[in-house]
Design a protein around this motif. Structure first.
Motif, mmCIF file in Angstrom:
data_model
loop_
_atom_site.group_PDB
_atom_site.id
_atom_site.type_symbol
_atom_site.label_atom_id
_atom_site.label_comp_id
_atom_site.label_asym_id
_atom_site.label_seq_id
_atom_site.Cartn_x
_atom_site.Cartn_y
_atom_site.Cartn_z
ATOM 1 N N ASN B 195 24.836 31.654 37.057
ATOM 2 C CA ASN B 195 24.752 30.241 36.693
ATOM 3 C C ASN B 195 25.292 29.970 35.300
ATOM 4 O OD1 ASN B 195 23.608 29.526 39.138
ATOM 5 N ND2 ASN B 195 21.584 30.209 38.422
ATOM 6 N N GLN B 196 25.351 31.039 34.479
ATOM 7 C CA GLN B 196 25.840 30.847 33.111
ATOM 8 C C GLN B 196 27.274 31.298 32.917
ATOM 9 O OE1 GLN B 196 22.974 32.863 30.444
ATOM 10 N NE2 GLN B 196 21.763 32.962 32.298
ATOM 11 N N TYR B 197 27.738 32.166 33.787
ATOM 12 C CA TYR B 197 29.052 32.754 33.563
ATOM 13 C C TYR B 197 29.917 32.626 34.812
ATOM 14 C CZ TYR B 197 26.527 35.229 29.846
ATOM 15 O OH TYR B 197 25.754 35.550 28.768
ATOM 16 N N THR B 198 31.233 32.581 34.571
ATOM 17 C CA THR B 198 32.162 32.728 35.678
ATOM 18 C C THR B 198 32.369 34.224 35.851
ATOM 19 O OG1 THR B 198 33.258 30.684 35.153
ATOM 20 C CG2 THR B 198 34.512 32.264 36.435
ATOM 21 N N ILE B 199 32.089 34.727 37.035
ATOM 22 C CA ILE B 199 32.167 36.166 37.229
ATOM 23 C C ILE B 199 33.283 36.491 38.215
ATOM 24 C CG2 ILE B 199 30.919 38.215 38.025
ATOM 25 C CD1 ILE B 199 28.325 36.826 37.169
ATOM 26 N N VAL B 200 34.163 37.396 37.827
ATOM 27 C CA VAL B 200 35.208 37.841 38.744
ATOM 28 C C VAL B 200 35.026 39.333 38.966
ATOM 29 C CG1 VAL B 200 37.665 37.884 39.241
ATOM 30 C CG2 VAL B 200 36.754 36.166 37.684
ATOM 31 N N LEU B 201 34.893 39.713 40.220
ATOM 32 C CA LEU B 201 34.616 41.103 40.554
ATOM 33 C C LEU B 201 35.718 41.668 41.418
ATOM 34 C CD1 LEU B 201 30.957 41.217 41.862
ATOM 35 C CD2 LEU B 201 31.851 42.162 39.758
ATOM 36 N N VAL B 202 36.206 42.833 41.034
ATOM 37 C CA VAL B 202 37.072 43.558 41.953
ATOM 38 C C VAL B 202 36.164 44.487 42.735
ATOM 39 C CG1 VAL B 202 38.752 45.421 42.079
ATOM 40 C CG2 VAL B 202 39.176 43.474 40.595
ATOM 41 N N THR B 203 36.280 44.481 44.021
ATOM 42 C CA THR B 203 35.432 45.405 44.770
ATOM 43 C C THR B 203 36.151 45.855 46.030
ATOM 44 O OG1 THR B 203 33.302 45.730 45.823
ATOM 45 C CG2 THR B 203 34.222 43.517 45.954
ATOM 46 N N HIS B 204 35.874 47.078 46.429
ATOM 47 C CA HIS B 204 36.397 47.495 47.725
ATOM 48 C C HIS B 204 35.236 47.663 48.712
ATOM 49 C CE1 HIS B 204 36.067 51.531 45.646
ATOM 50 N NE2 HIS B 204 35.081 51.471 46.492
ATOM 51 N N ILE B 205 34.058 47.265 48.223
ATOM 52 C CA ILE B 205 32.899 47.351 49.114
ATOM 53 C C ILE B 205 32.686 45.977 49.732
ATOM 54 C CG2 ILE B 205 30.479 48.031 49.292
ATOM 55 C CD1 ILE B 205 30.861 49.262 46.456
ATOM 56 N N LEU B 206 32.969 45.856 51.022
ATOM 57 C CA LEU B 206 32.876 44.547 51.670
ATOM 58 C C LEU B 206 31.465 43.997 51.645
ATOM 59 C CD1 LEU B 206 35.277 44.825 54.677
ATOM 60 C CD2 LEU B 206 35.372 43.232 52.759
ATOM 61 N N ARG B 207 30.505 44.904 51.833
ATOM 62 C CA ARG B 207 29.119 44.438 51.854
ATOM 63 C C ARG B 207 28.724 43.853 50.508
ATOM 64 N NH1 ARG B 207 26.620 49.521 52.947
ATOM 65 N NH2 ARG B 207 28.770 50.144 52.692
ATOM 66 N N GLN B 208 29.279 44.457 49.448
ATOM 67 C CA GLN B 208 28.994 43.922 48.120
ATOM 68 C C GLN B 208 29.577 42.510 47.988
ATOM 69 O OE1 GLN B 208 30.885 45.738 44.574
ATOM 70 N NE2 GLN B 208 28.785 45.941 43.852
ATOM 71 N N ALA B 209 30.791 42.341 48.480
ATOM 72 C CA ALA B 209 31.406 41.019 48.437
ATOM 73 C C ALA B 209 30.544 40.022 49.205
ATOM 74 C CB ALA B 209 32.815 41.083 49.005
ATOM 75 N N LYS B 210 30.023 40.464 50.357
ATOM 76 C CA LYS B 210 29.179 39.575 51.168
ATOM 77 C C LYS B 210 27.900 39.211 50.439
ATOM 78 C CE LYS B 210 30.783 40.651 55.765
ATOM 79 N NZ LYS B 210 30.957 41.912 56.499
ATOM 80 N N ARG B 211 27.323 40.212 49.749
ATOM 81 C CA ARG B 211 26.055 39.967 49.062
ATOM 82 C C ARG B 211 26.231 39.053 47.861
ATOM 83 N NH1 ARG B 211 25.066 45.612 50.078
ATOM 84 N NH2 ARG B 211 26.046 46.134 48.106
ATOM 85 N N LEU B 212 27.354 39.197 47.157
ATOM 86 C CA LEU B 212 27.463 38.534 45.866
ATOM 87 C C LEU B 212 28.367 37.316 45.832
ATOM 88 C CD1 LEU B 212 27.818 41.616 43.484
ATOM 89 C CD2 LEU B 212 25.745 40.393 44.076
ATOM 90 N N ALA B 213 29.460 37.382 46.584
ATOM 91 C CA ALA B 213 30.543 36.449 46.275
ATOM 92 C C ALA B 213 30.303 35.046 46.803
ATOM 93 C CB ALA B 213 31.852 37.000 46.824
ATOM 94 N N ASP B 214 30.765 34.067 46.012
ATOM 95 C CA ASP B 214 30.821 32.692 46.472
ATOM 96 C C ASP B 214 32.235 32.383 46.947
ATOM 97 O OD1 ASP B 214 28.158 32.016 45.520
ATOM 98 O OD2 ASP B 214 29.025 32.284 43.537
ATOM 99 N N TYR B 215 33.162 33.125 46.364
ATOM 100 C CA TYR B 215 34.563 32.844 46.624
ATOM 101 C C TYR B 215 35.251 34.196 46.796
ATOM 102 C CZ TYR B 215 38.762 29.956 46.343
ATOM 103 O OH TYR B 215 39.909 29.282 46.639
ATOM 104 N N VAL B 216 36.203 34.279 47.710
ATOM 105 C CA VAL B 216 36.826 35.577 47.974
ATOM 106 C C VAL B 216 38.340 35.453 47.932
ATOM 107 C CG1 VAL B 216 37.223 37.327 49.748
ATOM 108 C CG2 VAL B 216 34.917 36.520 49.322
ATOM 109 N N ILE B 217 38.957 36.450 47.312
ATOM 110 C CA ILE B 217 40.415 36.528 47.278
ATOM 111 C C ILE B 217 40.810 37.832 47.943
ATOM 112 C CG2 ILE B 217 42.410 36.760 45.756
ATOM 113 C CD1 ILE B 217 40.732 35.308 43.609
ATOM 114 N N PHE B 218 41.690 37.773 48.920
ATOM 115 C CA PHE B 218 42.127 39.001 49.574
ATOM 116 C C PHE B 218 43.576 39.285 49.214
ATOM 117 C CE2 PHE B 218 44.010 40.977 53.524
ATOM 118 C CZ PHE B 218 43.545 42.253 53.248
#
Lengths: 310, 335
Positions: B195-218
């Motif tokens: 809520n305080q920061y814009t967070i950009v994550l590189v991940t190769h773990i799909l489940r992590q993307a599912k758990r965390l991401a609001d927006y996804v770039i492939f």
């Protein structure tokens, strides 16, 4: 089965051989030290040790063997050399590792390493032809005019001096120190540099707070290695230091007569003079102990710094 | 959705190798954006283009724009130290600096000139708490940071990054070197911080993307394949390559049966030429067309709905040109 036995046998033999070789190298130091001590013993029995170590009276034919001036000369020349060599080497290594574009680095580094391989006598000749006149005609007049106090006052106007020897030694040991320092600075991981820069550090802040800090133990080791080399260096020093007998150096421009030069100059001559041989071997022993002592100190610092890190 | 970072036609090359190919994308403000894709497809490069750490790689050539709050960071006048300060970076392997825990946290503050001891002390406690590490290390702040466990080190890196008060957190697979418990802790931190920061994550773990991401770039091989809200991209991706990646299938290049270059042509002429080209194909064959304006691009993409053809991929190949790959479908097709 036979093949396995052979393999196990080879394993055992190589194992033991390595232990043997390791021990041999270890004991070599003790043998040299012990040998020197044994041969120097006669003069130690005839004279008090503080007279031998601290007196500057060196008159072998009169039975006076004060090594004080030589010891002081060794330390003085080495000190001057390191004072010049350390900033030169650290800054050069920093440039090569951090600031130099890699094609330039590719050419510069082997060039610098090449300097380390040049024979000391060549440095000696270069010192006599270039540094001696430089010191005599420019540095000494300049300093005695503008800074007439310790350590710049001297009656020696020849240009053969502790400073000359220090400069030549510094030029000799710098390539070694630079090449080691550059290697360890370059080994600092990109990730660590990245951390500093990502937090908004300027390049110099990054180098100062991360690279230099990370390599400080290695830096001490590299400098001490250069120090030991400078202390033991004989030929170049002998050619440019002036080597006047029995004088404690009081100035950068005074002559100095370091122990290695003394040993090289006199050993094998006038061996009929009683105790002369023993006194020279005592000089060798002192040099040996000094070198070992400095290495130990360096080792201590290294351990301290590494512990602080880990 | 207000973009915090706007990437416009960004390309990155190392020598002859193209790492990123005309990427244009907006990163939403105060959300977690996950960049997903197989290894070596340019995820980290894209991430590091945001704080210009790319510049440190020798031989990297960057073209295009990255706007942070509307300001082009590749402008030669950009002050790098301030730009980087606005973004905290968490790398793959936690990298602690060779100093104490305390000094690690205040490192960024110190290099920006903060000398006040009590402010530094406060910052240490505040950010170690924020990174959920305070209770574990409060009694040994002056111990060397390298003695911490690897999960603690990563949380320390997070605290260190937060201490310079960034607006953006960049995470380059920040949990990949961690054990599951530590990884979970880092993930929890991200959720708490979003809520305080814009967070950009590189991940190769799909489940992590599912758990965390609001927006996804492939990303795939340097191309932007698909991007959008996480629930949409991850559960019903539009493009074939995204589907393949999400299902763990091998991603294949398409066999192109025909090509049509619509660049520079008269606009009114286009639908006719396009349909004529499609008519010559049998069902299931794949067709590639090249367009050079966005209006045309929109029109063609609408075909998917209107005529039942399947748009397999849209790829920007230069600042003004797009390549559209379409599979001919017979169903619903009518003139």
């Amino acid at each position: 089965m036979a093949e396995l036995t052979l393999r196990l046998w080879k394993d055992q033999v190589s194992h033991r051989l390595m232990i043997l070789m390791g021990l041999m190298v270890l004991f070599l130091g003790f043998f040299i030290g012990g040998g020197l001590l044994a041969r120097a013993l006669p003069v130690l029995q005839h004279h008090h040790w503080d007279q031998l170590l601290f007196s500057s009276q060196w008159h072998p034919t009169q039975g006076q063997f004060g090594l004080g001036a030589f010891i002081a000369g060794t330390l003085w020349v080495t000190f001057v050399a390191i004072l010049i060599a350390v900033p030169l080497s650290v800054l050069t290594a920093m440039f090569l590792s951090e600031y130099c574009p890699s094609p330039v680095r590719l050419w510069l580094k082997p060039g610098i390493e090449l300097l380390a391989g040049i024979s000391p006598v060549v440095y000696g000749v270069w010192g006599m032809l270039v540094i001696v006149p430089l010191v005599r005609d420019y540095l000494m007049p300049f300093f005695s005019e503008h800074f007439p106090f310790f350590p710049f006052v001297s009656e020696n106007y020849t240009g053969f001096s502790a400073l000359t020897a220090g400069i030549v030694l510094a030029v000799m040991v710098s390539p070694l120190i630079i090449s080691l320092l550059e290697e360890i600075m370059h080994s600092v991981s990109f990730g660590m540099r990245e951390v500093a820069l990502a937090l908004g550090a300027t390049k110099w802040q990054m180098v100062k707070t991360v690279v230099l800090r990370k390599v400080s133990p290695g830096m001490v080791a590299a400098i001490i290695l250069g120090f030991s080399r400078a202390m033991g260096e004989t030929m170049a020093v002998l050619m440019v230091a002036g080597c006047a007998m029995g004088i404690f150096p009081h100035s950068l421009f005074d002559t100095a007569y370091p122990l290695p030069a003394l040993i090289a100059n006199t050993y094998g001559e006038m061996m009929s003079v009683p105790l002369y041989d023993a006194a020279i071997l005592l000089a060798a022993l002192v040099l040996f102990i000094l070198t070992v002592a400095f290495n130990m100190i360096a080792w201590g610092i290294l351990l301290y710094l590494e512990n602080r890190e880990a | 959705m207000r973009p915090h970072i706007s990437v416009k036609d960004l390309s990155v090359q190392y020598g002859a190798l193209t790492i990123l190919n005309h990427i244009s994308i907006d990163i939403p403000d105060k959300k977690i954006t996950a960049i997903i894709g197989p290894s070596g497809c340019g995820k980290t490069t894209l991430l590091k283009s945001f704080n210009r750490l790319l510049d440190l790689q020798e031989g990297a050539k960057v073209s295009g724009q990255v706007l942070v709050d509307g300001e082009d960071i590749y402008d030669p006048g950009t002050e790098m130290t301030h730009l980087r300060r606005r973004m905290g970076l968490l790398s793959q392997k936690p990298t602690v600096l060779p100093m104490s825990i305390y000094e690690n946290v205040v490192y960024g503050l110190r290099i920006h000139g903060e000398k006040n001891k009590s402010k530094l002390d406060q910052a240490v406690e505040k950010y170690l708490r924020e990174a959920n590490l305070w209770n574990e290390v409060k009694d040994r702040l002056h111990d060397s940071a390298s003695r911490l466990s690897i999960g603690q080190q990563q949380r320390l890196c997070l605290a260190r990054g937060l201490a310079v008060e960034p607006e953006i957190i960049l995470g380059d697979e920040p949990t990949s070197a961690l054990d599951p418990v530590s990884a979970e802790q880092i993930e929890q931190r991200f959720l708490a911080l979003k809520n305080q920061y814009t967070i950009v994550l590189v991940t190769h773990i799909l489940r992590q993307a599912k758990r965390l991401a609001d927006y996804v770039i492939f990303l795939y091989l340097g191309n932007l394949i698909e991007h959008g809200p996480a629930e949409k991209v991850l559960s019903s991706p539009r493009f074939v390559k995204t589907q393949a990646y999400l299902e763990g299938r091998f991603i294949e290049e398409f066999p192109i049966a025909a090509e049509l270059d619509l660049c520079g042509g008269a606009k009114q002429d286009f639908p006719f030429r396009f349909e004529e080209s499609l008519r010559g194909l049998t069902e299931g064959q794949i067709f590639k067309t090249l367009v050079d304006n966005e209006g045309l691009l929109r029109q063609i993409l609408d075909l998917e709905q209107g005529q039942g053809h399947k748009v397999l991929e849209v790829r920007q190949i230069s600042s003004t040109q797009w390549e559209i790959i379409i599979e001919k479908r017979g169903i619903g097709y009518s003139i």
